[in-house]
Write an enzyme that holds these catalytic residues in place. Sequence first.
Site, PDB file in Angstrom:
ATOM      1  N   ALA A   1      12.189  -7.142  12.457  1.00  0.00           N
ATOM      2  CA  ALA A   1      11.563  -8.031  13.335  1.00  0.00           C
ATOM      3  C   ALA A   1       9.817  -7.937  13.795  1.00  0.00           C
ATOM      4  O   ALA A   1      10.192  -6.615  14.743  1.00  0.00           O
ATOM      5  CB  ALA A   1      12.070  -9.386  14.561  1.00  0.00           C
TER       6      ALA A   1
ATOM      7  N   ILE B   1      17.479  -5.159   9.424  1.00  0.00           N
ATOM      8  CA  ILE B   1      17.056  -6.512   8.960  1.00  0.00           C
ATOM      9  C   ILE B   1      15.715  -5.775  10.322  1.00  0.00           C
ATOM     10  O   ILE B   1      16.414  -5.282  11.347  1.00  0.00           O
ATOM     11  CB  ILE B   1      17.692  -7.812   9.759  1.00  0.00           C
ATOM     12  CG1 ILE B   1      18.565  -8.356   8.282  1.00  0.00           C
ATOM     13  CG2 ILE B   1      17.236  -8.919  10.310  1.00  0.00           C
ATOM     14  CD1 ILE B   1      20.108  -9.580   9.075  1.00  0.00           C
TER      15      ILE B   1
ATOM     16  N   SER C   1      -1.109 -16.726   6.536  1.00  0.00           N
ATOM     17  CA  SER C   1      -2.450 -15.232   6.445  1.00  0.00           C
ATOM     18  C   SER C   1      -3.478 -15.850   7.143  1.00  0.00           C
ATOM     19  O   SER C   1      -4.169 -16.565   7.248  1.00  0.00           O
ATOM     20  CB  SER C   1      -3.163 -14.591   5.841  1.00  0.00           C
ATOM     21  OG  SER C   1      -4.223 -12.686   6.515  1.00  0.00           O
TER      22      SER C   1
ATOM     23  N   ARG D   1       0.595  -0.847  -0.178  1.00  0.00           N
ATOM     24  CA  ARG D   1      -0.337   0.117  -0.501  1.00  0.00           C
ATOM     25  C   ARG D   1       0.959   1.411  -0.032  1.00  0.00           C
ATOM     26  O   ARG D   1       0.622   2.417  -0.504  1.00  0.00           O
ATOM     27  CB  ARG D   1      -0.812   0.637   1.584  1.00  0.00           C
ATOM     28  CG  ARG D   1      -2.336  -1.084   1.568  1.00  0.00           C
ATOM     29  CD  ARG D   1      -2.708  -0.651   2.241  1.00  0.00           C
ATOM     30  NE  ARG D   1      -2.767  -1.009   3.801  1.00  0.00           N
ATOM     31  CZ  ARG D   1      -2.371  -1.873   4.238  1.00  0.00           C
ATOM     32  NH1 ARG D   1      -3.027  -3.186   4.323  1.00  0.00           N
ATOM     33  NH2 ARG D   1      -2.035  -1.578   5.615  1.00  0.00           N
TER      34      ARG D   1
ATOM     35  N   VAL E   1      21.159  -5.748  13.462  1.00  0.00           N
ATOM     36  CA  VAL E   1      21.542  -5.528  12.285  1.00  0.00           C
ATOM     37  C   VAL E   1      21.171  -5.077  11.133  1.00  0.00           C
ATOM     38  O   VAL E   1      19.564  -4.106  11.004  1.00  0.00           O
ATOM     39  CB  VAL E   1      21.609  -7.506  11.794  1.00  0.00           C
ATOM     40  CG1 VAL E   1      22.394  -7.194   9.811  1.00  0.00           C
ATOM     41  CG2 VAL E   1      22.723  -8.011  12.733  1.00  0.00           C
TER      42      VAL E   1
ATOM     43  N   CYS F   1      -5.229 -18.234  16.004  1.00  0.00           N
ATOM     44  CA  CYS F   1      -6.646 -18.073  17.816  1.00  0.00           C
ATOM     45  C   CYS F   1      -7.643 -18.872  16.639  1.00  0.00           C
ATOM     46  O   CYS F   1      -8.667 -19.424  17.935  1.00  0.00           O
ATOM     47  CB  CYS F   1      -6.652 -16.439  17.345  1.00  0.00           C
ATOM     48  SG  CYS F   1      -5.770 -15.482  18.002  1.00  0.00           S
TER      49      CYS F   1
END
Length: 564
Positions: free
Chosen positions: A280, A278, A38, A21, A275, A42
């Site tokens: 997370a 990168i 995706s 987007r 790093v 749960c």
Amino acid sequence: MKVVIIGGVAGGATAAARIRRLDEQAEIVVFERSGFVSYANCGLPYYVGGVIEDPEELTLQTPESFLVRFRVDMRVRHEVIALHPKQKTVTVRNLESGVEFEESYDKLLLAPGAKPTQPKLPGVGLRKLFTLRTVEDTLCIREFVEREVPKSVILCGGGFISLELAENLRELGMDVTIVQRPRQLLNPLDEDMAAFLHAEMREKGVRLLLGHSVEGFSEADGGVNVLLKDEEPLHADIVVLAIGVTPETRLARDAGLELGLKDSIVVNDRMETSVSDIYAVGDAVQVKQYITGENAVISLAGPANKQGRIAADNICGGDSRYLGAQGSSVLKLFGLTAAATGINERTAKKAEIDCDKVILSPLNHAGYYPGGTVMTVKVVFEKKTYRLLGAQIVGCDGVDKRIDVLATAMHAGLTALQLKDLDLAYAPPYSSAKDPVNMAGFMIENLEKGAVKQFHWDEVDALPRDGSVTLLDTRTAEEYADGHAEGFVNLPVDELRQRMGELPAGKPLYVMCQTGLRSYLACRVLSQSGYDCYNFSGGYRLYGAVTGDRAAGSKAAPCGMEKR
């Protein structure tokens, strides 16, 4: 710009869609080890139990729909086996063909999630011993249940997944046992609040073996024996390990990224790792607990999705920040809903925060409107500043609404005293003119102004029974006869003014009722007549739940109308 994302579930899929987007020209490649992307983690227990019937309902997107809508190259059954930060490449293995190849990147996002914790115990890996993390795990368990029709299951662990599985498998008619080392279920709750969940589980026929250590597993009589420390083994047709999750960080560790708590990946508030280039997100990363500021690993879908969006913004040149996680959660368990946000009382004390709490048992909506049910609300706050620290609610209807209001108040920096000022929606089917959240604020204001003093369930047994204090139960004679705390004498609140002369003067008065409301009214009358009065927080309803639970025979009140 070429972005490689490792992991295509909550954080990874959210980031991929957000990057597209923001940057129509970016090349986006996602590698997902499982065969699905995706998907709704749960929802997995509800597919096992048949509540969700179509497995396709578990997947919000497919690789094909991602490509069509977002032009994202989503490669399932591809496992990244090594990171090479200096070369800006990753080594990938195609799990279908076994072929390995190198993929370059300009920006790399790690969203590997967490794996079910599997202790190094004898028997781990048996055919009828399952874990639940992926859609494939779910399909395996449901296929086993449909094919072999097991009559009994042992769940090792008492967290969200285990409790949701317990409900679903019990609804299928299976004998369900939960065994774990901790002495209470659902760690975000304090012992007093967890007692209501324990009561509900036992009432629905779920066997709870809390405070028991699992030492291994073995095949026996066509099923599995669960070996316990210093006890006879348990036997069931199927066993599910659900003792928690461990951050999936082998790749990060091997590549030299900084690791933190529980070997999670250390990131800053921009979701950047140690790093360059990168990032997370998700269950694998270390974040800040929003209330305490301490490092934490919080494995919930909401934070993972937010982090994915923030990482995507920053990958595309923005400057979005993650402020930390409150750990807001909610759980359906048979007829109950349990919810929490912030930190509980146990955690606050461990952090050496001088805290106090109020406990109330309001109806979910106006008492005169049919169908009202009682919820138990616990709000924890810092004594001197009245800073909101956390809240827990157990009840039936309306629990999710109140926990979200409290979570929002905490995030906005409102004090516990300001809860009374919130202008909340009211109509008889939904609430009362004084909403439970407002009521918590009123109670805290009473403490702040000295209009009431309180004592708690864990102080009752230590109260002297030698006549130096007066212990008073202000419920009706009928309620008192049904059960009362040892040493408390009955004087109904509606008779208090006429019979006050029966109470000895000059002695502290400790007053109890069913939920804390009538005893509060009694304390207001008594304190204005010169008595040193203390109101019991939570009432006999709470006291009975906790003491009953400790005796493995919980007396927690079921959902429904009751006197307050």
